[in-house]
Design an enzyme around this catalytic site. Structure first.
Site, PDB file in Angstrom:
ATOM      1  N   CYS A  75      71.127 -55.186  37.384  1.00 59.11           N
ATOM      2  CA  CYS A  75      71.788 -54.800  38.744  1.00 59.11           C
ATOM      3  C   CYS A  75      73.147 -55.595  38.856  1.00 59.11           C
ATOM      4  CB  CYS A  75      70.669 -54.788  39.833  1.00 59.11           C
ATOM      5  SG  CYS A  75      71.219 -54.362  41.305  1.00 59.11           S
ATOM      6  N   CYS A 189      77.878 -50.453  37.994  1.00 58.74           N
ATOM      7  CA  CYS A 189      76.444 -50.207  38.616  1.00 58.74           C
ATOM      8  C   CYS A 189      75.673 -49.812  37.517  1.00 58.74           C
ATOM      9  CB  CYS A 189      76.378 -49.352  39.843  1.00 58.74           C
ATOM     10  SG  CYS A 189      74.903 -48.741  40.403  1.00 58.74           S
TER      11      CYS A 189
HETATM   12  N1  DGL Z   1      71.607 -50.427  40.095  1.00 59.09           N
HETATM   13  C1  DGL Z   1      72.328 -51.200  40.886  1.00 59.09           C
HETATM   14  C2  DGL Z   1      73.573 -51.843  40.656  1.00 59.09           C
HETATM   15  O1  DGL Z   1      73.993 -52.196  39.263  1.00 59.09           O
HETATM   16  C3  DGL Z   1      72.246 -50.893  42.491  1.00 59.09           C
HETATM   17  C4  DGL Z   1      72.080 -49.721  43.023  1.00 59.09           C
HETATM   18  C5  DGL Z   1      71.818 -49.670  44.499  1.00 59.09           C
HETATM   19  O2  DGL Z   1      70.390 -49.999  44.695  1.00 59.09           O
HETATM   20  O3  DGL Z   1      72.574 -49.499  45.433  1.00 59.09           O
HETATM   21  O4  DGL Z   1      74.232 -52.352  41.366  1.00 59.09           O
END
Ligand code: DGL
Length: 265
Positions: A75, A189
């Site tokens: 993440c 993301c």
């Molecule tokens: N998948 C996450 C990232 O790489 C975050 C998505 C979220 O929960 O807003 O930032």
């Protein structure tokens, strides 16, 4: 004795599957647990203080429960805010996921690159530092999108998200001054590689996308080099931090990533 300790992947939702997939391809015998903090989803609209408090505490609980050999924060939001906190709280190798600005700058011919992430990620000093360190001669156009995260979750539930969401995400960058010269977009993301084809189709002009998942897989392989793996991979487990009402809709997609067992923390 066989070392059965898993690799623990962590994200707010299903985005980390984009990191899990190349890691499984590289380490087919690795047991893995995928933790989705659906109780805290989404991260991208939260404050730095909330993420910095939540992520290390949660990873501490997950480490106690699953005894992983390594933790992968799959993440960008959690990594750009809380990586240092997690590393100081846990005595385990921690791999983070941060925007792939360096490879984007190496590949860009026009010297205009985009960083498409969550609102929280694109405002981080971590991103300022990556841009200054690796893309100082580039125009770096940042755009944060919460609806794109929701669209990726919906796709994993088997739904077809509204194409306007992808168009808005792309014009969020191409519509900025200099955006007509944009030739590469960092998917900053982990949810966004899951909708890369939709983003490409919605782009006003042809451009390339880059993200760090393959590089992270190689990093995990190098950090676990020489370690034992069980003879055959066990079933992959996904653990949610709250009961998930969408689990049945997601099950076919989860199965395609090797996640056949589910638990709630
Ligand atoms: N998948 C996450 C990232 O790489 C975050 C998505 C979220 O929960 O807003 O930032």
């Amino acid at each position: 004795m066989t070392d059965t300790r898993p690799i623990l992947f962590f994200d707010s939702g299903v985005g980390g599957l984009s990191v899990l997939a190349p890691t499984r391809a590289l380490l087919p015998h690795a047991p893995f647990v995928y933790a989705a903090d659906n109780a805290g989803f989404p991260y991208g609209t939260k404050s730095e203080a909330e993420i910095a408090a939540r992520v290390p505490a949660l990873l501490g609980r997950l480490a106690e429960r699953y005894h992983p050999r390594i933790i992968v924060i799959a993440c960008n939001t959690a990594s750009t805010i809380a990586l240092a906190h997690v590393r100081s709280a846990l005595e385990l190798p921690i791999v983070g996921t941060v925007p792939a600005i360096k490879p984007a700058a190496l590949a860009s011919k026009s010297r205009v690159i985009g960083v498409l992430g969550t609102d929280a990620t694109v405002r981080q000093p971590y991103v300022d530092n990556l841009a200054a360190g690796f893309a100082a001669d580039c125009l770096v156009l940042r755009h944060g999108s919460a609806e794109l995260v929701e669209a990726a979750e919906a796709k994993l539930r088997g739904e077809t998200p509204d194409p306007a969401i992808f168009a808005r995400a792309m014009t969020g960058m191409t519509g900025q001054p200099g955006g007509d010269r944009l030739d590469i977009v960092v998917l900053a993301c982990t949810h966004f590689p899951l909708v890369e084809a939709e983003l490409a189709a919605a782009s006003p002009h042809a451009l390339a996308f880059v993200h760090g998942a393959e590089g992270i897989a190689r990093r995990i392989a190098s950090l676990t080099q020489g370690q034992q793996w069980p003879g055959a991979p066990g079933p992959g487990t996904i653990v949610f931090t709250a009961a998930n009402p969408d689990l049945e809709a997601m099950r076919p997609a989860l199965r395609s990533y090797g996640l056949t067992l589910d638990e709630t923390l």
